[in-house]
Design a protein around this motif. Structure first.
Motif, short mmCIF file in Angstrom:
data_model
loop_
_atom_site.label_atom_id
_atom_site.label_comp_id
_atom_site.label_asym_id
_atom_site.label_seq_id
_atom_site.Cartn_x
_atom_site.Cartn_y
_atom_site.Cartn_z
N MET A 1 4.33 4.16 13.59
CA MET A 1 5.01 5.41 13.36
C MET A 1 5.26 6.16 14.67
O MET A 1 6.11 7.03 14.72
N ARG A 2 4.49 5.81 15.72
CA ARG A 2 4.70 6.49 17.01
C ARG A 2 6.09 6.18 17.55
O ARG A 2 6.71 7.04 18.18
N GLY A 3 6.58 4.97 17.31
CA GLY A 3 7.93 4.61 17.75
C GLY A 3 9.00 5.44 17.06
O GLY A 3 9.98 5.83 17.67
N ARG A 4 8.78 5.73 15.78
CA ARG A 4 9.73 6.56 15.04
C ARG A 4 9.72 7.99 15.55
O ARG A 4 10.75 8.66 15.55
N SER A 5 8.56 8.47 16.00
CA SER A 5 8.50 9.81 16.58
C SER A 5 9.33 9.87 17.86
O SER A 5 10.04 10.85 18.10
N LEU A 6 9.25 8.84 18.66
CA LEU A 6 10.05 8.78 19.88
C LEU A 6 11.54 8.72 19.55
O LEU A 6 12.35 9.42 20.17
N VAL A 7 11.90 7.91 18.56
CA VAL A 7 13.32 7.81 18.15
C VAL A 7 13.82 9.15 17.63
O VAL A 7 14.94 9.58 17.96
N ALA A 8 13.00 9.84 16.85
CA ALA A 8 13.40 11.16 16.35
C ALA A 8 13.67 12.11 17.51
O ALA A 8 14.66 12.84 17.52
N GLY A 9 12.79 12.08 18.51
CA GLY A 9 12.98 12.92 19.69
C GLY A 9 14.23 12.54 20.46
O GLY A 9 14.96 13.42 20.93
#
Length: 143
Positions: A1-9
């Motif tokens: 899920m950390r990767g999705r947080s980066l993508v969201a940013g």
């Protein structure tokens, strides 16, 4: 899920950069349009498409943020790093590729360009650097 947080940013950062460019430099200052190699009508239409695209990126990023928040999986620091990377990366892409390689528009017309180009690209590079540092510092704290 950390990767999705980066993508969201990243999505929100690209959207933010597009929004600021459109509102400040296109609409308020009238320095350029997204596409300046035609009539002013074409420039305005290109601005509209550009503005729509930047808001689409923002909305998509916010949907990912909301989903991650709902799942209690939002990594705020990675979102912040992504915003800086997205904003700075867009700024660099715009300044180097759209301004210089494709010649779609310049930062400003009727002035000496190099100070504007330097400021434009330097702020983008600083945004990317800040985003990378935020990711690296985060990684070092975990180890």
């Amino acid at each position: 899920m950390r990767g999705r947080s980066l993508v969201a940013g990243l999505l929100c950062g690209v959207g933010l950069a597009g929004f600021l460019d459109e509102v400040v430099f296109h609409q308020l200052l009238h320095w350029h349009h997204f596409y300046d190699r035609s009539t002013s009508t074409v420039g305005l239409v290109s601005d509209g498409w550009f503005h729509a695209g930047s808001w689409l990126a923002t909305v998509a990023g916010l949907f990912v943020v909301a989903d991650l928040q709902r799942r209690h999986a939002l990594a705020g620091r990675r979102v912040a790093a992504g915003v800086l990377l997205g904003w700075g990366g867009f700024q660099l892409y715009d300044g180097l590729v759209q301004h210089k390689v494709f010649g779609l528009h310049q930062v400003r017309y009727g002035v000496e360009l190099w100070p504007y180009d330097l400021a434009w690209n330097l702020t983008g590079a600083l945004g990317v650097l800040a985003g990378v540092l935020l990711l690296v510092l985060r990684r070092r704290r975990r180890t």
